[in-house]
Write a protein that holds these residues in place. Structure first.
Motif, short mmCIF file in Angstrom:
data_model
loop_
_atom_site.label_atom_id
_atom_site.label_comp_id
_atom_site.label_asym_id
_atom_site.label_seq_id
_atom_site.Cartn_x
_atom_site.Cartn_y
_atom_site.Cartn_z
N THR A 136 0.82 -1.21 0.00
CA THR A 136 0.00 0.00 0.00
C THR A 136 0.85 1.25 0.00
O THR A 136 0.41 2.33 -0.42
CB THR A 136 -0.97 -0.03 1.21
N TYR A 160 -4.05 4.26 7.39
CA TYR A 160 -3.33 3.00 7.69
C TYR A 160 -2.08 2.89 6.82
O TYR A 160 -0.98 2.68 7.30
CB TYR A 160 -4.25 1.80 7.44
N PHE A 193 2.35 -8.14 -0.38
CA PHE A 193 1.29 -7.87 -1.34
C PHE A 193 -0.01 -8.37 -0.69
O PHE A 193 -0.36 -7.87 0.39
CB PHE A 193 1.69 -8.41 -2.71
N ASN A 194 -0.69 -9.36 -1.22
CA ASN A 194 -1.98 -9.70 -0.59
C ASN A 194 -1.94 -11.07 0.08
O ASN A 194 -2.13 -12.08 -0.58
CB ASN A 194 -3.09 -9.65 -1.66
N ASN A 213 -12.88 -6.84 5.54
CA ASN A 213 -12.60 -5.80 4.53
C ASN A 213 -11.95 -6.41 3.29
O ASN A 213 -12.15 -5.96 2.19
CB ASN A 213 -11.60 -4.76 5.09
N ASN A 214 -11.14 -7.45 3.53
CA ASN A 214 -10.37 -8.03 2.43
C ASN A 214 -11.17 -9.09 1.68
O ASN A 214 -12.07 -9.72 2.22
CB ASN A 214 -9.05 -8.63 2.95
N LEU A 215 -10.75 -9.31 0.42
CA LEU A 215 -11.50 -10.20 -0.46
C LEU A 215 -11.62 -11.62 0.04
O LEU A 215 -12.73 -12.14 0.20
CB LEU A 215 -10.85 -10.21 -1.87
N TYR A 218 -13.70 -12.72 2.99
CA TYR A 218 -15.13 -12.55 2.67
C TYR A 218 -15.60 -13.72 1.80
O TYR A 218 -16.62 -14.36 2.06
CB TYR A 218 -15.39 -11.22 1.96
N LEU A 230 -20.96 -12.28 -2.16
CA LEU A 230 -19.81 -11.36 -2.24
C LEU A 230 -20.21 -10.15 -3.09
O LEU A 230 -20.84 -10.32 -4.16
CB LEU A 230 -18.62 -12.05 -2.92
N SER A 231 -19.90 -8.97 -2.64
CA SER A 231 -20.04 -7.77 -3.49
C SER A 231 -18.72 -7.59 -4.23
O SER A 231 -17.67 -7.44 -3.59
CB SER A 231 -20.30 -6.53 -2.63
N TYR A 248 -1.74 -12.24 -4.94
CA TYR A 248 -2.07 -12.97 -3.71
C TYR A 248 -0.91 -13.91 -3.36
O TYR A 248 -0.41 -14.62 -4.24
CB TYR A 248 -3.38 -13.74 -3.89
N VAL A 285 -10.46 -10.68 -9.21
CA VAL A 285 -11.44 -11.07 -8.20
C VAL A 285 -12.17 -12.34 -8.64
O VAL A 285 -12.32 -13.29 -7.89
CB VAL A 285 -12.45 -9.92 -7.96
N ASP A 311 -9.58 2.16 -4.59
CA ASP A 311 -9.04 0.93 -5.20
C ASP A 311 -8.32 1.25 -6.52
O ASP A 311 -8.73 2.16 -7.25
CB ASP A 311 -10.17 -0.06 -5.50
#
Ligand code: WQD
Length: 353
Positions: A136, A160, A193-194, A213-215, A218, A230-231, A248, A285, A311
């Motif tokens: 980030t 953050y 990274f993720n 908050n993270n993909l 969720y 999932l949105s 990821y 995603v 994003d």
């Protein structure tokens, strides 16, 4: 074996790093305020160590607020000067959205706990620190893949991320101020990274409090039936399928990166170095949703909604420097990430509870 201090060691990345360090025989002290974690995670780490046949486990947890210098000092005074070979600094508030509504809390907590840590490390002759930073800090980087020389600090969209960037600066200035000392300081910055996945036993994993908050947390909660759908935050990005692309990385690979950093400082003391910890691959995603459906055997319902403010379309690492200088590279792929994430989520539908 030498003792290593892990701040925030009860958390997601911290517990997986404890497992990896125990395998290498390190004694470990975890300091954590348990604001975002539970002691249950350390009980599970002990179970994993037993299952893996790790002997002479020396692992203790000190629950304290690192912003309270006197309380925090007790963690150091217990072992006296040079009691800790190195420190891995995970502790910090990390919810991007919350940091925008409570920026002062984030600056106070994340910066004061870091400065208290450095004060005590100096007082007790511990001169090696690994810092848990984040991609980030690159903000809205345009050129992919991202290298460690990609500009940082610009376009960070949340408090953050800015605390991560500021702490990198604090560590850099502090390390430089000690360069002429008899024992110079070693600072290793790891830009994650993720992080996704879990230890393959499924006994530890990511356990966010409240809606993730993270993909991937969720997605796994949808798969296990804890969330309805999932949105998907936008499918109109300039990416192969229009959804956001990220790098990821399996949390076990990430944990190994911290062991490599500890060893790197043994071999090359007295330097300030930055390393990307990523795989160099980007997945969208919808790639992740499909991979999780395959791993779980469950249908994952989703709805396309508006983009999430802040994003970016695409973000993935050039991780060559970590390979060349630390001999570290990610070894686990998407299938292992989703297999192990499902092992954690399906065995712990409500997390550690
Ligand atoms: C990944 C992709 C979303 C949730 C964040 C922090 C970063 C670091 C990693 C700590 C994006 C999409 C997500 C959802 C979605 N954290 N998404 N629906 O934003 O790359 O990075 O976590 O260091 O500092 O910023 O990760 O998992 O939030 O999002 O569609 O419910 O999934 O738009 O494309 P991100 P993420």
């Amino acid at each position: 074996m030498p003792r290593v201090l892990l701040t925030g060691g009860c958390g997601f990345i911290g517990t997986h790093t404890v497992v990896v360090l125990l395998r290498s025989g390190y004694s470990i002290t975890v300091v954590d305020n348990l604001i975002n974690s539970s002691l249950k995670s350390i009980e599970r780490v002990r179970e994993i160590a037993k299952d893996e046949g790790i002997e002479n486990v020396d692992l203790e947890v000190e629950v304290c607020d690192m912003c309270d210098l006197d309380a925090f000092e007790k963690v150091f005074s217990k072992y006296g000067p040079s009691g800790f070979l190195s420190c891995i600094h995970f502790a910090g508030l990390k919810a991007v959205g919350e940091s925008m509504s409570l920026p002062l809390l984030y600056y106070q907590n994340n910066l004061i706990n870091t400065m208290n840590l450095l004060t005590l490390m100096e007082k007790y002759s511990c001169h090696r620190i690994v810092f848990s930073s984040s991609a980030t800090v690159y903000g809205a980087a345009e050129v992919m893949p991202i290298t460690e020389s990609t500009r940082v600090g610009e376009g960070i969209t949340n408090a953050y991320g800015r605390t991560k960037y500021m702490i990198e600066g604090i560590l850099g200035d502090f390390q430089k101020s000690k360069e002429k000392n008899e024992t110079p300081w070693s600072v290793t910055i790891l830009r994650y990274f993720n992080p996704v996945g879990a230890h393959p036993s499924g006994k530890i994993g990511e356990d966010p409090s409240g809606p993730p908050n993270n993909l991937m947390p969720y997605v796994s909660q949808v798969a296990v039936g804890r969330r309805e759908f999932l949105s998907v935050f936008g499918n109109d990005y300039d990416t192969p399928d229009g959804t956001g692309v990220r790098d990821y990385i399996h949390v076990m690979d990430l944990a190994e990166g911290h062991l490599s950093a500890i060893k790197f400082m043994d071999k090359k003391p007295g330097v300030y170095e930055v390393f990307n910890l990523g795989t160099g691959n980007g997945y969208s995603v919808l790639d992740m949703v499909r991979a999780m459906e395959k791993a779980s055997g469950r249908k994952i319902e989703y709805k396309i909604v508006e983009r999430r403010p802040g994003d970016i379309a695409t973000c993935y690492a050039n991780a060559v420097k970590a390979k060349e200088e630390m001999g570290w590279e990610a070894k686990l792929g998407l299938n292992e990430m989703c297999r192990d994430l499902w092992a954690w989520q399906s065995n712990n539908p409500k997390g550690f509870e």
